[in-house]
Design a protein around this motif. Structure first.
Motif, PDB file in Angstrom:
ATOM      1  N   ARG A 164       0.832  -1.197   0.000  1.00 31.39           N
ATOM      2  CA  ARG A 164       0.000   0.000   0.000  1.00 31.39           C
ATOM      3  C   ARG A 164       0.876   1.260   0.000  1.00 31.39           C
ATOM      4  NH1 ARG A 164      -3.287   2.704   3.978  1.00 31.39           N
ATOM      5  NH2 ARG A 164      -2.016   4.440   3.231  1.00 31.39           N
ATOM      6  N   LYS A 215      -3.427  12.082  -1.249  1.00 36.26           N
ATOM      7  CA  LYS A 215      -3.773  11.982   0.173  1.00 36.26           C
ATOM      8  C   LYS A 215      -4.933  12.904   0.550  1.00 36.26           C
ATOM      9  CE  LYS A 215      -2.224   9.784   2.713  1.00 36.26           C
ATOM     10  NZ  LYS A 215      -2.648   8.350   2.927  1.00 36.26           N
ATOM     11  N   GLU A 254      -5.119   4.747  -3.026  1.00 35.69           N
ATOM     12  CA  GLU A 254      -6.405   5.462  -2.999  1.00 35.69           C
ATOM     13  C   GLU A 254      -6.514   6.436  -4.162  1.00 35.69           C
ATOM     14  OE1 GLU A 254      -7.342   7.456   0.692  1.00 35.69           O
ATOM     15  OE2 GLU A 254      -9.034   8.517  -0.212  1.00 35.69           O
ATOM     16  N   GLN A 261      -8.406   1.744  -3.942  1.00 32.16           N
ATOM     17  CA  GLN A 261      -8.873   2.065  -2.581  1.00 32.16           C
ATOM     18  C   GLN A 261      -9.763   3.306  -2.606  1.00 32.16           C
ATOM     19  OE1 GLN A 261      -5.836   2.024   0.472  1.00 32.16           O
ATOM     20  NE2 GLN A 261      -6.829   3.675   1.600  1.00 32.16           N
ATOM     21  N   GLY A 277     -11.252   5.866   0.033  1.00 26.34           N
ATOM     22  CA  GLY A 277     -10.958   6.232   1.416  1.00 26.34           C
ATOM     23  C   GLY A 277     -12.212   6.501   2.230  1.00 26.34           C
ATOM     24  N   SER A 278     -11.990   6.472   3.534  1.00 33.02           N
ATOM     25  CA  SER A 278     -13.053   6.686   4.492  1.00 33.02           C
ATOM     26  C   SER A 278     -13.843   7.969   4.190  1.00 33.02           C
ATOM     27  CB  SER A 278     -12.398   6.767   5.862  1.00 33.02           C
ATOM     28  OG  SER A 278     -13.305   7.102   6.838  1.00 33.02           O
ATOM     29  N   LYS A 338     -13.376   1.808   2.310  1.00 30.92           N
ATOM     30  CA  LYS A 338     -13.178   2.021   3.741  1.00 30.92           C
ATOM     31  C   LYS A 338     -14.435   2.637   4.365  1.00 30.92           C
ATOM     32  CE  LYS A 338      -8.944   2.444   5.256  1.00 30.92           C
ATOM     33  NZ  LYS A 338      -7.605   2.972   5.621  1.00 30.92           N
ATOM     34  N   ARG A 355     -12.011   0.687   9.719  1.00 33.81           N
ATOM     35  CA  ARG A 355     -10.827   1.498  10.038  1.00 33.81           C
ATOM     36  C   ARG A 355     -11.057   2.421  11.229  1.00 33.81           C
ATOM     37  NH1 ARG A 355     -11.503   6.282  10.493  1.00 33.81           N
ATOM     38  NH2 ARG A 355      -9.846   7.166   9.198  1.00 33.81           N
ATOM     39  N   HIS A 361      -5.226   3.180  11.299  1.00 34.44           N
ATOM     40  CA  HIS A 361      -6.097   4.347  11.446  1.00 34.44           C
ATOM     41  C   HIS A 361      -7.080   4.167  12.600  1.00 34.44           C
ATOM     42  CE1 HIS A 361      -4.487   4.922   7.404  1.00 34.44           C
ATOM     43  NE2 HIS A 361      -4.593   6.213   7.677  1.00 34.44           N
TER      44      HIS A 361
HETATM   45  C1  PEP Z   1      -5.401   5.417   4.119  1.00 34.05           C
HETATM   46  O1  PEP Z   1      -5.598   4.209   4.338  1.00 34.05           O
HETATM   47  O2  PEP Z   1      -4.459   5.822   3.445  1.00 34.05           O
HETATM   48  C2  PEP Z   1      -6.335   6.427   4.650  1.00 34.05           C
HETATM   49  C3  PEP Z   1      -6.234   7.695   4.303  1.00 34.05           C
HETATM   50  O3  PEP Z   1      -7.223   5.940   5.529  1.00 34.05           O
HETATM   51  P1  PEP Z   1      -8.749   6.403   5.782  1.00 34.05           P
HETATM   52  O4  PEP Z   1      -9.378   6.645   4.442  1.00 34.05           O
HETATM   53  O5  PEP Z   1      -9.324   5.218   6.485  1.00 34.05           O
HETATM   54  O6  PEP Z   1      -8.672   7.608   6.655  1.00 34.05           O
END
Ligand code: PEP
Ligand code: MN
Length: 345
Positions: free
Chosen positions: A132, A137, A170, A188, A190-191, A217, A246, A284
């Motif tokens: 990963r 971000k 992500e 991915q 993300g949350s 997530k 998460r 997380h």
């Molecule tokens: C991640 O896994 O990189 C992340 C940003 O986590 P989350 O979306 O769960 O906050």
């Protein structure tokens, strides 16, 4: 006219550039063949750094350094693509076929080419098959590091291919997915985007033909039902969705060392009410490296099909999520525990 004349000249130069790249690829094919015949490593990162740095030294006054780096990382990647595709063919392992539970590990963010290659190498030696790393971000503050973007996806892709791993990253928009669809093995979501229904629909549509696995997530404010509905947006297109717990927001973390509350019991609940694979993110969900090992073991005991763990060769040095990132020693404890579960089955 001046514009037309310049365009003609540009067209001629473009032809020349591609002719030269073709010649370059042929020479590099010969080197790859020779290395393979002699049992040598195809990738020579040191040589690649030297090559790019000497070009930067020579041309930095006339052309932007980043432009040189970007162009050359593409040229170098594509010159080895045939070789990468070859190992992929012989050694590809999908989530479906691999023995559960599995571990996805790697840094929160791709920080540099050196960082991700070094982590991929170490993790592959620990027999981790899924790498990963975040390139786009979703940061709470716009003033924080936003990830390396496209070049970060390329570094992650190259590192994963080289060490024969599958990569997970992500995407936050359909444009990002379209741009990098071929680079990504597991998508991915993300949350923070679990509730972005249009994005869920768009990703499902882009992924409809190839049906790459998608990790969704759970949003930290989502109920279990909302989580499942979000997954259904993608499942409508018949795709493989892995549900990733998460951590959720409760009162716990207001005055404690927890970032979220690990939603461990939901592993059982989701496994009872869906047929989907359920993975757990101990990084997380705790926000605290001291708890990651125990929470990982608990998640495995509760029947999680996999773990997604933030790991770095020097956790304190991580640009993002340093506090929750574990080192290889801790990861090894978790791997040992997971192996014990597998053998006991
Ligand atoms: C991640 O896994 O990189 C992340 C940003 O986590 P989350 O979306 O769960 O906050
Ligand atoms: Mn993170």
């Amino acid at each position: 006219m001046f514009v037309e004349n310049n365009r003609k000249e540009i067209d001629r130069i473009d032809d020349e550039i591609l002719q030269l790249i073709i010649q370059r690829n042929l020479l590099s094919d010969d080197i790859i063949r020779c290395k393979l015949d002699n049992g040598l490593d195809v990738l020579d990162k040191e040589r690649e750094y030297l090559l790019i740095n000497s070009l930067i030294d020579k041309f930095k006054d006339k052309i932007n350094q980043d432009e040189i780096k970007k162009v050359y990382s593409s040229i170098l990647y594509y010159s080895k693509l045939k070789y990468y595709q070859e190992i992929e063919k012989t050694n590809q392992e999908t989530i479906e076929k691999s023995k559960l539970p599995f571990i996805i590990a790697g840094p929160c963010s791709v920080e540099s080419e050196e960082q991700i290659f070094s982590i991929a190498k170490d993790l592959s030696q620990l027999n981790i098959k899924y790498l990963r790393g975040g390139a786009f971000k979703p940061r709470t503050s716009p003033n924080d590091f936003q990830g390396l973007g496209s070049i970060g996806v390329q570094y992650l892709r190259d590192a994963a291919k080289y060490y024969n791993m599958n990569m997970v990253t992500e995407v936050m928009s359909s444009q990002q997915l379209l741009q990098h669809y071929n680079d990504i093995d597991i998508i991915q979501i993300g949350s923070k985007n679990m509730f972005s229904y249009q994005l869920l629909k768009d990703i499902a549509e882009i992924n409809q033909k190839n049906k790459k696995p998608i990790i969704l997530k759970r949003n930290f404010n989502a109920t279990i039902k909302e989580f499942i509905y979000a997954a259904e947006y993608i499942l409508k297109e018949g795709q493989e969705v892995l549900l990733c717990l998460r951590g959720i927001r409760t009162f716990e973390q207001i005055d404690s060392n927890l970032r979220f509350t690990p939603d461990l019991a939901s592993i059982r609940e989701l496994k009872n009410i869906t047929k989907l694979k359920v993975i757990f993110d101990p990084s997380h969900s705790t926000g605290n490296a001291d708890y990651v090992e125990d929470i990982s073991k608990a998640a495995l005991q509760l029947g999680a099909d996999g773990l997604m763990i933030e790991t770095h060769f020097n956790p304190q040095e991580s640009i993002v999520d340093a506090k929750q990132t574990i080192n290889y020693e801790t990861l090894n404890h978790i791997i040992t525990f997971l192996d014990e579960i597998k053998y006991a089955q």
